[in-house]
Design an enzyme around this catalytic site. Sequence first.
Site, PDB file in Angstrom:
ATOM      1  N   HIS A  35     -26.147   2.555 -16.088  1.00 49.58           N
ATOM      2  CA  HIS A  35     -25.293   3.580 -16.513  1.00 49.58           C
ATOM      3  C   HIS A  35     -25.342   3.940 -18.031  1.00 49.58           C
ATOM      4  O   HIS A  35     -24.905   3.285 -19.003  1.00 49.58           O
ATOM      5  CB  HIS A  35     -23.782   3.200 -16.068  1.00 49.58           C
ATOM      6  CG  HIS A  35     -23.675   2.770 -14.834  1.00 49.58           C
ATOM      7  ND1 HIS A  35     -23.944   1.408 -14.341  1.00 49.58           N
ATOM      8  CD2 HIS A  35     -23.002   3.315 -13.667  1.00 49.58           C
ATOM      9  CE1 HIS A  35     -23.751   1.423 -12.897  1.00 49.58           C
ATOM     10  NE2 HIS A  35     -23.315   2.589 -12.520  1.00 49.58           N
ATOM     11  N   HIS A 265     -23.532  10.156 -15.208  1.00 48.97           N
ATOM     12  CA  HIS A 265     -22.938   8.942 -15.126  1.00 48.97           C
ATOM     13  C   HIS A 265     -23.887   7.691 -14.825  1.00 48.97           C
ATOM     14  O   HIS A 265     -23.504   6.557 -15.377  1.00 48.97           O
ATOM     15  CB  HIS A 265     -22.046   8.915 -13.985  1.00 48.97           C
ATOM     16  CG  HIS A 265     -21.524   7.503 -13.277  1.00 48.97           C
ATOM     17  ND1 HIS A 265     -20.426   7.119 -13.710  1.00 48.97           N
ATOM     18  CD2 HIS A 265     -22.088   6.651 -12.450  1.00 48.97           C
ATOM     19  CE1 HIS A 265     -20.365   5.905 -13.166  1.00 48.97           C
ATOM     20  NE2 HIS A 265     -21.326   5.803 -12.432  1.00 48.97           N
ATOM     21  N   SER A 387      12.045 -16.976  -3.037  1.00 47.46           N
ATOM     22  CA  SER A 387      11.310 -17.714  -1.906  1.00 47.46           C
ATOM     23  C   SER A 387       9.915 -18.479  -2.297  1.00 47.46           C
ATOM     24  O   SER A 387       9.689 -19.257  -1.597  1.00 47.46           O
ATOM     25  CB  SER A 387      10.743 -16.309  -1.142  1.00 47.46           C
ATOM     26  OG  SER A 387      11.977 -15.572  -0.774  1.00 47.46           O
ATOM     27  N   GLU A 414       1.371  -7.803  -6.813  1.00 46.94           N
ATOM     28  CA  GLU A 414       0.533  -8.755  -6.482  1.00 46.94           C
ATOM     29  C   GLU A 414      -0.549  -8.916  -7.093  1.00 46.94           C
ATOM     30  O   GLU A 414      -1.215  -9.800  -7.919  1.00 46.94           O
ATOM     31  CB  GLU A 414       0.247  -9.013  -4.984  1.00 46.94           C
ATOM     32  CG  GLU A 414       1.741  -9.481  -4.052  1.00 46.94           C
ATOM     33  CD  GLU A 414       2.240  -8.105  -3.882  1.00 46.94           C
ATOM     34  OE1 GLU A 414       2.016  -7.004  -4.151  1.00 46.94           O
ATOM     35  OE2 GLU A 414       3.749  -8.357  -3.219  1.00 46.94           O
ATOM     36  N   PHE A 440       0.286 -11.928   1.399  1.00 44.73           N
ATOM     37  CA  PHE A 440      -0.217 -10.856   0.382  1.00 44.73           C
ATOM     38  C   PHE A 440      -1.250 -11.492  -0.723  1.00 44.73           C
ATOM     39  O   PHE A 440      -1.346 -10.893  -1.544  1.00 44.73           O
ATOM     40  CB  PHE A 440       1.100 -10.501  -0.344  1.00 44.73           C
ATOM     41  CG  PHE A 440       2.049 -10.039   0.741  1.00 44.73           C
ATOM     42  CD1 PHE A 440       1.660  -9.360   1.749  1.00 44.73           C
ATOM     43  CD2 PHE A 440       3.530  -9.962   0.446  1.00 44.73           C
ATOM     44  CE1 PHE A 440       2.693  -8.549   2.815  1.00 44.73           C
ATOM     45  CE2 PHE A 440       4.584  -9.872   1.392  1.00 44.73           C
ATOM     46  CZ  PHE A 440       3.862  -8.901   2.531  1.00 44.73           C
ATOM     47  N   HIS A 476       4.130 -10.358   8.232  1.00 43.92           N
ATOM     48  CA  HIS A 476       4.186 -11.247   7.066  1.00 43.92           C
ATOM     49  C   HIS A 476       3.514 -12.876   7.310  1.00 43.92           C
ATOM     50  O   HIS A 476       3.590 -13.695   6.589  1.00 43.92           O
ATOM     51  CB  HIS A 476       5.793 -11.762   6.812  1.00 43.92           C
ATOM     52  CG  HIS A 476       6.408 -10.404   6.085  1.00 43.92           C
ATOM     53  ND1 HIS A 476       6.378  -9.270   6.592  1.00 43.92           N
ATOM     54  CD2 HIS A 476       7.244 -10.431   5.167  1.00 43.92           C
ATOM     55  CE1 HIS A 476       6.946  -8.447   5.556  1.00 43.92           C
ATOM     56  NE2 HIS A 476       7.497  -9.109   4.820  1.00 43.92           N
ATOM     57  N   ARG A 523       7.217 -22.311   4.599  1.00 43.90           N
ATOM     58  CA  ARG A 523       8.733 -22.000   4.343  1.00 43.90           C
ATOM     59  C   ARG A 523       9.606 -22.762   5.189  1.00 43.90           C
ATOM     60  O   ARG A 523      10.682 -23.170   4.377  1.00 43.90           O
ATOM     61  CB  ARG A 523       8.796 -20.569   5.054  1.00 43.90           C
ATOM     62  CG  ARG A 523      10.317 -20.149   5.261  1.00 43.90           C
ATOM     63  CD  ARG A 523      10.494 -18.892   5.822  1.00 43.90           C
ATOM     64  NE  ARG A 523      11.918 -18.534   5.574  1.00 43.90           N
ATOM     65  CZ  ARG A 523      12.730 -18.669   6.609  1.00 43.90           C
ATOM     66  NH1 ARG A 523      12.440 -19.171   7.983  1.00 43.90           N
ATOM     67  NH2 ARG A 523      14.073 -18.163   6.758  1.00 43.90           N
TER      68      ARG A 523
HETATM   69  C1  LIG Z   1     -13.178  -0.716  -7.381  1.00 41.46           C
HETATM   70  C2  LIG Z   1     -14.516  -0.019  -7.813  1.00 41.46           C
HETATM   71  N1  LIG Z   1     -14.740   0.906  -7.012  1.00 41.46           N
HETATM   72  C3  LIG Z   1     -15.918   1.779  -7.197  1.00 41.46           C
HETATM   73  C4  LIG Z   1     -16.879   1.448  -8.061  1.00 41.46           C
HETATM   74  C5  LIG Z   1     -18.101   2.211  -7.969  1.00 41.46           C
HETATM   75  N2  LIG Z   1     -18.348   2.887  -9.249  1.00 41.46           N
HETATM   76  C6  LIG Z   1     -18.598   2.355 -10.558  1.00 41.46           C
HETATM   77  S1  LIG Z   1     -18.338   3.738 -11.575  1.00 41.46           S
HETATM   78  C7  LIG Z   1     -17.619   4.555 -10.771  1.00 41.46           C
HETATM   79  C8  LIG Z   1     -16.968   5.996 -11.344  1.00 41.46           C
HETATM   80  C9  LIG Z   1     -16.130   5.542 -12.549  1.00 41.46           C
HETATM   81  O1  LIG Z   1     -15.776   6.894 -13.101  1.00 41.46           O
HETATM   82  P1  LIG Z   1     -15.489   6.822 -14.631  1.00 41.46           P
HETATM   83  O2  LIG Z   1     -14.497   5.595 -14.697  1.00 41.46           O
HETATM   84  O3  LIG Z   1     -14.951   8.274 -14.954  1.00 41.46           O
HETATM   85  O4  LIG Z   1     -16.831   6.723 -15.208  1.00 41.46           O
HETATM   86  P2  LIG Z   1     -17.818   7.566 -15.978  1.00 41.46           P
HETATM   87  O5  LIG Z   1     -18.541   8.256 -14.709  1.00 41.46           O
HETATM   88  O6  LIG Z   1     -16.927   8.541 -16.724  1.00 41.46           O
HETATM   89  O7  LIG Z   1     -18.789   6.697 -16.914  1.00 41.46           O
HETATM   90  C10 LIG Z   1     -17.567   4.239  -9.394  1.00 41.46           C
HETATM   91  C11 LIG Z   1     -16.924   4.858  -8.459  1.00 41.46           C
HETATM   92  C12 LIG Z   1     -16.522   0.083  -8.834  1.00 41.46           C
HETATM   93  N3  LIG Z   1     -17.446  -0.097  -9.899  1.00 41.46           N
HETATM   94  N4  LIG Z   1     -15.357  -0.474  -8.654  1.00 41.46           N
END
Ligand SMILES: Cc1ncc(C[n+]2csc(CCOP(=O)(O)OP(=O)(O)O)c2C)c(N)n1
Length: 671
Positions: A35, A265, A387, A414, A440, A476, A523
């Site tokens: 990235h 990105h 609990s 959580e 949970f 639960h 429990r």
């Molecule tokens: C929980 C989760 N869901 C999806 C992704 C895949 N993912 C990586 S970066 C991204 C977009 C993030 O957007 P942003 O934080 O604005 O980053 P930017 O494009 O500005 O670098 C996604 C969906 C991930 N890494 N983690």
Amino acid sequence: MDIETLRARHPDHWKRACAIRTLTLDAVAAANSGHSGMPMGMADVATVLFEKHLNFDPAAPRWANRDRFILSAGHGSMLIYSLLYLTGYADMTLEQVKNFRQWGAITAGHPEFGHAAGVETTTGPLGQGIANAVGFAMAEENLRARWGAKIVDHYTYVIAGDGCLMEGVSQEAIALAGKQQLSRLIVLWDDNGITIDGKVSIADVTDQKARFAASGWNVLSCDGHDPEDIDRALTAAKASDKPTMIACKTHIALGHAAQDTSKGHGALTDAAQMAAAKAAYGWEYGPFEIPADVKKAWEAKGARGAKAHAEWHARFAALSAAKQAEFTRIFAGEAPAKLASVIRGVKKAAVESLPKLATRAASEKVLAAVNPVMTETIGGSADLTGSNNTKTADLGVFTPEDRKGRYVYYGIREHGMAAAMNGMALHGGVRPYGGTFMCFTDYARPSMRLSALMGLPVVYVMTHDSIGLGEDGPTHQPVEHLAISRATPNTLVIRPADMVETAEAWEVALTQKATPTVLALSRQNLPAVRKAHVNQNLVAKGAYVLAEATGKRQVILIATGSEVEIALKARDALEAEGIGTRVVSMPSMELFAQQDEAYRKRILPGGPVRVAIEAGVRQGWDRWLLGERGKETKAGFVGMSSFGASAPMERLYKEFGITAENAVAVAKSLL
Ligand SMILES: Cc1ncc(C[n+]2csc(CCOP(=O)(O)OP(=O)(O)O)c2C)c(N)n1
Ligand SMILES: [Mg+2]
């Protein structure tokens, strides 16, 4: 401000920031993945943070009082790798940067704790870093209160993206930090308006600044490319008595053809476009080439922290030898020497009184004995304190008014709790445990997985661990949760059967250094099954013979937790019919699997038929039922194969066939 103006106004800053941008472009191009846009957009913010504010010493990456820097937007990993290389961390060589994302390199795709020094936590699953940071900041507050600001006194900085702020866990983290007035926590939001699918606005119109403010944060803004403005905002943030969020307006993939678009990105590898971006930066150097003056300037920024570190060391050396040893011990995650004798004492008392009590209540009794001698523990619960039985009298409550308090009311959060506990464990000096209902674990699971991946000895106190919770019903009642927890690598799942096993389970959990533990606790009341004292920790073996067959051994009943009682009853019935039956208590499959083969064979010899009894799904049991080679013996399972139901527990056990009678019938059908 456009690039020309920025370059002209702050030529030296510009070069240092562009060193991050170009290393990012080159490393991503070499890996042909990664990235590029985020580090290119946040390079100015990170440069100002690292050279003017962050207190760190590349020569001592684990210095206890360093500021913590958390890259919550972990996809921008080249941002931190560039900074670590430029400021002079010994392990982050240019070779490592060139091997970005390759096998064996410390420059993993997303930052991983334990690989490169200077990476404080594993990020990549968005939202985790910002939620970890709340735990870092709580640990800092607690330790500063207890050790004094001469020894612990630092900030926690986070870079979070739009994705981090969209993830639900961020809300839990923000709300908790706001309530706790964590003024040493500073979040830099990469406000670039872009995510993978396009503009943020295609999915979200939240006023982020208002959101943070609504939870009690100080909120600031800056031009994320103007070093003076960034510096101003950071200086103001540090002076606030609240946690601060700085909205840093940035351009993703600054200077590249993909700037301000979602194309920016990902991996920007087009050679002509890379060349054009470098030209726009005024960068005339080859791939991975950092001019000597720029590298030197960066190293000088890195060397800045040596003085503060040395001064801290002098203050630390002025502590008594005992205090120094204690500080070193808690940061090394060593249990105190006294723990073993305390556990032994609890076990002895238990076999004298043979209490009939729920293992969650047994757990509270163990904690009441342990917490006063293991003062690095920080307990808590996600609004189920009564609990989960997680609070003991000596702890005090962690609040803005009492930072020495060692009990956290996490609220109904959580996921945020688990992420914060990871942050505390990563910070060091404290040992977090926290409770909720076993069911949970689903809500906490993304962070539980990261505890395991990072090797953090967090303790999850998961009570109400089966249909035995009764009337609250199937929403639960955990059914698949033991299996899910056991399926997770590097996770200990311990389901103790009585007070003695619960004490042993806690001893195992609190002596772990690189593995989280899930304690599955009942429990309902359970009778004592361990009636004679032995010094040895039998739970640590994972499984052991609780009751031996009299006469020829034809059946082995294996059970965990609340079902051990049922196994013992079934054994009585089988023995009465002349069928020799052994009962194996198996509180932890993982610990049993760690024993040598001879021990495992001694406990589960081939020959007798085996029946496992556990109020959960069968998944995970076959290795122990059918034998490690898959066909050692005939076997059956008495447990759950559907969701539970709402009714008194006695009725549920009967309806779902988790009874001694059924276990007897299954065993006999196999003979
Ligand atoms: C929980 C989760 N869901 C999806 C992704 C895949 N993912 C990586 S970066 C991204 C977009 C993030 O957007 P942003 O934080 O604005 O980053 P930017 O494009 O500005 O670098 C996604 C969906 C991930 N890494 N983690
Ligand atoms: Mg974004």
